[in-house]
Design an enzyme around this catalytic site. Structure first.
Site, short mmCIF file in Angstrom:
data_model
loop_
_atom_site.label_atom_id
_atom_site.label_comp_id
_atom_site.label_asym_id
_atom_site.label_seq_id
_atom_site.Cartn_x
_atom_site.Cartn_y
_atom_site.Cartn_z
CB CYS A 1 49.14 77.82 47.43
SG CYS A 1 48.21 78.45 48.83
N GLY B 1 46.22 83.61 52.83
CA GLY B 1 46.59 84.99 52.54
C GLY B 1 48.06 85.28 52.71
CB CYS C 1 48.11 78.06 61.44
SG CYS C 1 48.47 78.41 59.74
CG LEU D 1 64.37 80.05 49.13
CD1 LEU D 1 64.52 81.54 48.92
CD2 LEU D 1 65.53 79.54 49.99
CB CYS E 1 46.22 84.38 48.67
SG CYS E 1 47.88 85.07 48.70
CB SER F 1 54.85 82.57 56.61
OG SER F 1 55.26 81.91 55.44
CB CYS G 1 51.72 80.20 45.16
SG CYS G 1 52.44 81.69 45.84
CD GLU H 1 39.72 76.17 55.63
OE1 GLU H 1 38.87 75.30 55.40
OE2 GLU H 1 40.75 76.26 54.98
CB CYS I 1 51.40 73.90 54.78
SG CYS I 1 52.22 74.13 56.30
N1 SAH Z 1 51.33 83.57 52.12
C1 SAH Z 1 52.34 83.23 53.03
C2 SAH Z 1 51.82 82.50 54.23
C3 SAH Z 1 50.74 81.46 54.00
S1 SAH Z 1 51.22 79.99 53.19
C4 SAH Z 1 53.44 82.43 52.34
O1 SAH Z 1 53.23 82.03 51.20
O2 SAH Z 1 54.51 82.28 52.93
C5 SAH Z 1 52.14 79.17 54.47
C6 SAH Z 1 53.14 78.18 53.97
O3 SAH Z 1 52.47 77.04 53.38
C7 SAH Z 1 54.05 78.75 52.89
O4 SAH Z 1 55.40 78.41 53.10
C8 SAH Z 1 53.53 78.07 51.66
O5 SAH Z 1 54.49 78.04 50.65
C9 SAH Z 1 53.15 76.71 52.18
N2 SAH Z 1 52.27 75.98 51.27
C10 SAH Z 1 51.37 76.49 50.39
N3 SAH Z 1 50.78 75.49 49.69
C11 SAH Z 1 51.31 74.32 50.15
C12 SAH Z 1 51.08 72.94 49.86
N4 SAH Z 1 50.18 72.56 48.96
N5 SAH Z 1 51.81 72.04 50.54
C13 SAH Z 1 52.69 72.40 51.50
N6 SAH Z 1 52.93 73.69 51.83
C14 SAH Z 1 52.25 74.65 51.17
FE1 SF4 Z 2 49.17 83.16 48.94
FE2 SF4 Z 2 51.06 81.99 50.44
FE3 SF4 Z 2 49.28 80.52 49.05
FE4 SF4 Z 2 51.16 81.87 47.76
S1 SF4 Z 2 51.48 80.18 49.22
S2 SF4 Z 2 48.99 81.79 47.20
S3 SF4 Z 2 51.33 83.70 49.00
S4 SF4 Z 2 48.81 81.90 50.74
#
Ligand code: SAH
Ligand code: SF4
Length: 345
Positions: free
Chosen positions: A118, A164, A104, A220, A111, A196, A115, A91, A338
């Site tokens: 996510c 990713g 974006c 963070l 990935c 990021s 996390c 996407e 996000c």
């Molecule tokens: N993998 C990288 C970039 C992609 S995620 C990273 O983790 O930084 C981009 C941003 O979206 C990151 O800051 C991530 O923490 C945030 N994100 C992931 N899941 C989310 C969610 N459910 N709600 C809001 N932000 C989220």
């Molecule tokens: Fe991957 Fe970023 Fe999602 Fe963590 S927040 S699983 S690093 S895409």
């Protein structure tokens, strides 16, 4: 075997055209045609020599991924589902801002970082994207904008915040950045591109040596290791203090800041002590805090704090005098916000 044009940086293309003893301007004409003018058909520039045309025809292919689906939300956010050669999908999201757009980009299918908050992380890791699949997302979105919204079709910023972990796919991401920066092509400035990362230290180390002028955003999400371990499993391998120490020692230009993204999850990391710890960690640093209220997705067990709670958290942080923005959620009705990106369903 033909080489994919969109896999080549400007200097690599220049080496190829030099090898073929083609006129010096060939590489810049091709970059200009396919990136600046965003043309798909073979370059018909009248100055392109006969030998260069032969080289383009015989030596290069121009295949790109294709747009599979487009979802537009009422706030003008656009989410593209992009189909790759092997039928996998990723996407790409266009986020509107004052008549212009931030794009974006995804860097992997799924990935590996897993996390807990996510949607992409839930999908697991399928594969890295190739450079042409990364720059392709930009070119396809740009082409779509020029056709569907010709009056506001400018993409001003690129963020690697789609699916990713971009620094886990360093080589392809770096080359895509080189292509975006090329003055012969899209000609974006380094300050317009942000990568990021979840804190993947080997990638941050390479970023520092190989593209330090491109902005870095560090996800963070907690200043406490125990909480960060729960949210971002690779924090166990690369704990916060190690990542912070490394990031802080990167010399920053005058107006450069590292962005720290802080996901706010209801009753998990949105308390007073969380704000204190975050403020203390970043106080006095060239930092910028981006608060992101959690975006729910089907099956997620975390909640989103109320708007007042987000503002209260921001207030607690203010005394540390680090600039803060709250990310407004765009595109959540089409699951384009996000962390809501998932292409396995
Ligand atoms: N993998 C990288 C970039 C992609 S995620 C990273 O983790 O930084 C981009 C941003 O979206 C990151 O800051 C991530 O923490 C945030 N994100 C992931 N899941 C989310 C969610 N459910 N709600 C809001 N932000 C989220
Ligand atoms: Fe991957 Fe970023 Fe999602 Fe963590 S927040 S699983 S690093 S895409």
């Amino acid at each position: 075997m033909k080489k994919n044009f969109y896999e080549l940086s400007f200097s690599e293309l220049g080496e190829l055209t030099d090898e073929q003893a083609l006129p010096k301007a060939t590489a810049s004409m091709l970059f200009n045609w396919h990136y600046k003018k965003n043309q798909r058909a073979l370059c018909s520039h009248h100055n392109l020599s006969k030998s260069a045309r032969f080289f383009v025809d015989q030596g290069l292919n121009f295949s790109l991924p294709v747009i599979h689906q487009v979802h537009e939300s009422a706030d003008k956010t656009v989410k593209f589902l992009i189909r790759l050669d092997d039928e996998q999908k990723v996407e790409t999201v266009l986020i509107p801002f004052q008549g212009k757009y931030t794009i974006c980009l995804s860097s992997q299918v799924g990935c590996a970082m897993n996390c807990s908050f996510c949607h992409t992380g839930r999908q697991g890791f399928q594969r890295h994207l190739m450079t042409n699949e990364i720059v392709g997302q930009f070119l396809l979105a740009q082409e779509w904008l020029s056709t569907h919204r010709p009056d506001d079709d400018r993409i001003l910023n690129i963020v690697y915040m789609g699916q990713g972990e971009p620094l886990h796919n360093f080589d392809a991401v770096k080359k895509s950045v080189e292509i975006f920066l090329s003055q012969h092509g899209t000609s974006l400035g380094e300050a317009k591109i942000t990568i990021s990362t979840s804190g993947f230290l080997p990638g941050i180390e390479r970023w520092k040596n190989e593209m330090p002028n491109v902005n870095l955003a560090l996800s963070l999400h907690s200043a406490f290791n125990e909480k960060r371990n729960e949210l971002i499993p690779i924090n166990r391998r690369f704990p916060l203090e190690k990542v912070m120490e490394f990031v802080e020692n990167i010399p920053q230009g005058k107006n450069r800041f590292i962005t720290y993204e802080y996901l706010l999850i209801k009753d998990f990391n949105d308390g007073f002590e969380d704000a204190q710890a975050l403020g203390q960690l970043l106080q006095g640093k060239k930092a910028y805090i981006n608060l992101i209220p959690f975006n729910p997705f089907p099956g997620s067990h975390y909640g989103r704090p109320a708007f007042e709670k987000v503002m209260e958290f921001k207030c607690w942080l203010e005394k540390f005098q680090v600039p803060i923005t709250v990310r407004t959620t765009k595109g959540d009705e089409i699951m384009a916000a996000c962390g809501q990106l998932n292409t396995s369903i």
